[in-house]
Design a protein around this motif. Sequence first.
Motif, PDB file in Angstrom:
ATOM      1  N   ALA A 111       0.803  -1.239   0.000  1.00 52.14           N
ATOM      2  CA  ALA A 111       0.000   0.000   0.000  1.00 52.14           C
ATOM      3  C   ALA A 111       0.825   1.272   0.000  1.00 52.14           C
ATOM      4  O   ALA A 111       0.490   2.240  -0.679  1.00 52.14           O
ATOM      5  CB  ALA A 111      -0.947  -0.005   1.188  1.00 52.14           C
ATOM      6  N   LEU A 113       1.887   4.759   0.383  1.00 51.18           N
ATOM      7  CA  LEU A 113       1.116   5.970   0.686  1.00 51.18           C
ATOM      8  C   LEU A 113      -0.341   5.813   0.256  1.00 51.18           C
ATOM      9  O   LEU A 113      -1.121   6.760   0.391  1.00 51.18           O
ATOM     10  CB  LEU A 113       1.736   7.178  -0.013  1.00 51.18           C
ATOM     11  N   GLY A 114      -0.667   4.680  -0.320  1.00 53.78           N
ATOM     12  CA  GLY A 114      -2.063   4.398  -0.677  1.00 53.78           C
ATOM     13  C   GLY A 114      -2.567   5.160  -1.891  1.00 53.78           C
ATOM     14  O   GLY A 114      -3.767   5.166  -2.166  1.00 53.78           O
ATOM     15  N   ASP A 116      -2.063   4.715  -5.287  1.00 60.17           N
ATOM     16  CA  ASP A 116      -2.617   3.890  -6.364  1.00 60.17           C
ATOM     17  C   ASP A 116      -3.929   3.248  -5.908  1.00 60.17           C
ATOM     18  O   ASP A 116      -4.904   3.208  -6.657  1.00 60.17           O
ATOM     19  CB  ASP A 116      -1.610   2.801  -6.777  1.00 60.17           C
ATOM     20  N   VAL A 130      -2.770  -3.288   1.998  1.00 64.04           N
ATOM     21  CA  VAL A 130      -1.966  -4.019   2.973  1.00 64.04           C
ATOM     22  C   VAL A 130      -0.614  -3.314   3.097  1.00 64.04           C
ATOM     23  O   VAL A 130       0.078  -3.105   2.101  1.00 64.04           O
ATOM     24  CB  VAL A 130      -1.749  -5.490   2.525  1.00 64.04           C
ATOM     25  N   ARG A 132       3.010  -3.110   5.679  1.00 61.61           N
ATOM     26  CA  ARG A 132       3.672  -3.762   6.813  1.00 61.61           C
ATOM     27  C   ARG A 132       4.412  -2.809   7.733  1.00 61.61           C
ATOM     28  O   ARG A 132       4.753  -3.162   8.850  1.00 61.61           O
ATOM     29  CB  ARG A 132       4.632  -4.829   6.310  1.00 61.61           C
ATOM     30  N   GLN A 133       4.723  -1.598   7.290  1.00 64.43           N
ATOM     31  CA  GLN A 133       5.475  -0.673   8.144  1.00 64.43           C
ATOM     32  C   GLN A 133       4.460  -0.016   9.096  1.00 64.43           C
ATOM     33  O   GLN A 133       3.563   0.702   8.650  1.00 64.43           O
ATOM     34  CB  GLN A 133       6.168   0.374   7.260  1.00 64.43           C
ATOM     35  N   LEU A 166       3.737 -11.117   3.281  1.00 61.62           N
ATOM     36  CA  LEU A 166       4.472 -12.382   3.123  1.00 61.62           C
ATOM     37  C   LEU A 166       4.278 -13.300   4.326  1.00 61.62           C
ATOM     38  O   LEU A 166       4.546 -14.488   4.247  1.00 61.62           O
ATOM     39  CB  LEU A 166       5.973 -12.100   2.931  1.00 61.62           C
ATOM     40  N   TYR A 178      -2.279  -6.375  -6.590  1.00 58.88           N
ATOM     41  CA  TYR A 178      -1.487  -5.271  -7.128  1.00 58.88           C
ATOM     42  C   TYR A 178      -0.202  -5.140  -6.308  1.00 58.88           C
ATOM     43  O   TYR A 178      -0.253  -5.116  -5.071  1.00 58.88           O
ATOM     44  CB  TYR A 178      -2.315  -3.980  -7.063  1.00 58.88           C
ATOM     45  N   PRO A 181       6.369  -2.729  -5.133  1.00 59.04           N
ATOM     46  CA  PRO A 181       7.412  -2.642  -4.097  1.00 59.04           C
ATOM     47  C   PRO A 181       8.401  -1.531  -4.403  1.00 59.04           C
ATOM     48  O   PRO A 181       8.501  -1.076  -5.548  1.00 59.04           O
ATOM     49  CB  PRO A 181       8.071  -4.027  -4.147  1.00 59.04           C
ATOM     50  N   MET A 182       9.146  -1.104  -3.385  1.00 60.09           N
ATOM     51  CA  MET A 182      10.168  -0.084  -3.591  1.00 60.09           C
ATOM     52  C   MET A 182      11.158  -0.605  -4.609  1.00 60.09           C
ATOM     53  O   MET A 182      11.463  -1.795  -4.640  1.00 60.09           O
ATOM     54  CB  MET A 182      10.923   0.196  -2.293  1.00 60.09           C
TER      55      MET A 182
HETATM   56  C1  SAM Z   1       6.657   1.957  -3.329  1.00 59.63           C
HETATM   57  S1  SAM Z   1       5.636   1.840  -1.917  1.00 59.63           S
HETATM   58  C2  SAM Z   1       4.041   1.664  -2.640  1.00 59.63           C
HETATM   59  C3  SAM Z   1       3.474   2.957  -3.134  1.00 59.63           C
HETATM   60  C4  SAM Z   1       2.009   2.852  -3.445  1.00 59.63           C
HETATM   61  N1  SAM Z   1       1.750   2.063  -4.622  1.00 59.63           N
HETATM   62  C5  SAM Z   1       1.375   4.217  -3.599  1.00 59.63           C
HETATM   63  O1  SAM Z   1       0.698   4.453  -4.621  1.00 59.63           O
HETATM   64  O2  SAM Z   1       1.512   5.043  -2.692  1.00 59.63           O
HETATM   65  C6  SAM Z   1       5.921   0.198  -1.338  1.00 59.63           C
HETATM   66  C7  SAM Z   1       5.281  -0.112   0.020  1.00 59.63           C
HETATM   67  O3  SAM Z   1       5.076  -1.513   0.116  1.00 59.63           O
HETATM   68  C8  SAM Z   1       5.266  -1.904   1.444  1.00 59.63           C
HETATM   69  N2  SAM Z   1       5.562  -3.346   1.438  1.00 59.63           N
HETATM   70  C9  SAM Z   1       6.611  -3.958   0.840  1.00 59.63           C
HETATM   71  N3  SAM Z   1       6.568  -5.283   1.033  1.00 59.63           N
HETATM   72  C10 SAM Z   1       5.447  -5.512   1.768  1.00 59.63           C
HETATM   73  C11 SAM Z   1       4.862  -6.699   2.304  1.00 59.63           C
HETATM   74  N4  SAM Z   1       5.448  -7.886   2.167  1.00 59.63           N
HETATM   75  N5  SAM Z   1       3.709  -6.589   3.006  1.00 59.63           N
HETATM   76  C12 SAM Z   1       3.121  -5.362   3.165  1.00 59.63           C
HETATM   77  N6  SAM Z   1       3.654  -4.200   2.717  1.00 59.63           N
HETATM   78  C13 SAM Z   1       4.794  -4.281   2.024  1.00 59.63           C
HETATM   79  C14 SAM Z   1       6.440  -1.052   1.911  1.00 59.63           C
HETATM   80  O4  SAM Z   1       6.489  -0.966   3.331  1.00 59.63           O
HETATM   81  C15 SAM Z   1       6.117   0.283   1.232  1.00 59.63           C
HETATM   82  O5  SAM Z   1       5.351   1.097   2.088  1.00 59.63           O
END
Ligand code: SAM
Length: 257
Positions: A111, A113-114, A116, A130, A132-133, A166, A178, A181-182
């Motif tokens: 998710a 910053l949510g 998308d 979803v 995780r941070q 995961l 969807y 990931p970073m």
């Molecule tokens: C690049 S950001 C996503 C940006 C998002 N698509 C948006 O539009 O704002 C990636 C996010 O995915 C989260 N993340 C990565 N792996 C995850 C996992 N296994 N479970 C939940 N969150 C995860 C990271 O903590 C990070 O906040």
Amino acid sequence: MSTSDPQAPAVAVLPVTAAAAARAEAIAERLGVACLDPEQADAPDELLLVRVDNRIELRPPCSWGLPDFHIDYLSGALGHRLRQGVHAAPMLARACGVRGRSCPHILDLTAGLGRDGMLLASLGCQVTLVERQPLVGLLLEDALLRAAQALPWVRERVELIVTDALESSDLPVCEVAYLDPMFPARDKTAQVKKEMQLFHRLVGRDSDSDRLLERARGLAHQRIVVKRPRKAPFLANRPPSGSITGKTTRYDIYPVT
Ligand SMILES: C[S@@+](CC[C@H](N)C(=O)[O-])C[C@H]1O[C@@H](n2cnc3c(N)ncnc32)[C@H](O)[C@@H]1O
């Protein structure tokens, strides 16, 4: 980096006004961190979670030299697109199979910053976010609550689960999973904007992201969509069955059979 990371600074919750104190205490308890008195505010080496006006912000330690950070869906270009709906995100919508009244349930496993997820919800999709941070989860929850006051569809369509996709065995099965990931910056010129640096420091590099593709397979019954920088390698080196490519971004599509 997570709040349990030994490298991470302590997180403290700082209630700015008396009215915010009760909420701040509840947040601090949830995160297992200190709730500071405003008089103790000059604790420069702590990452502070601060209630300002009607929102929650993260205030980085002074030594980081970074601005405060919060999530907001009501102002700026994103706010405009969310109010507008219909044509808010054509490539994202196409990649996820949103067509006219056909709006799949989206499981956004990263998710962040949510943004998308909210764009997809503005088009009519049910969206399960979803993240995780835990601090990002808290900022998301706060931003969604504020957004729901102005955009009634938020309450109806958007759900947030703060967990590691995961690890969790409790996620709903949806039509579309969807993933965004970073992705590490390709070169030194691709600097992250200053206002996004705190977010990047919090979530790290998602170095386990290849595993998300397999995880998503068990959770989507139509397709998996992976957002990547335009020229980035495929997630887990697995070629998709098709891609939608824009100027800077690519959406890779993996049908689930
Ligand atoms: C690049 S950001 C996503 C940006 C998002 N698509 C948006 O539009 O704002 C990636 C996010 O995915 C989260 N993340 C990565 N792996 C995850 C996992 N296994 N479970 C939940 N969150 C995860 C990271 O903590 C990070 O906040």
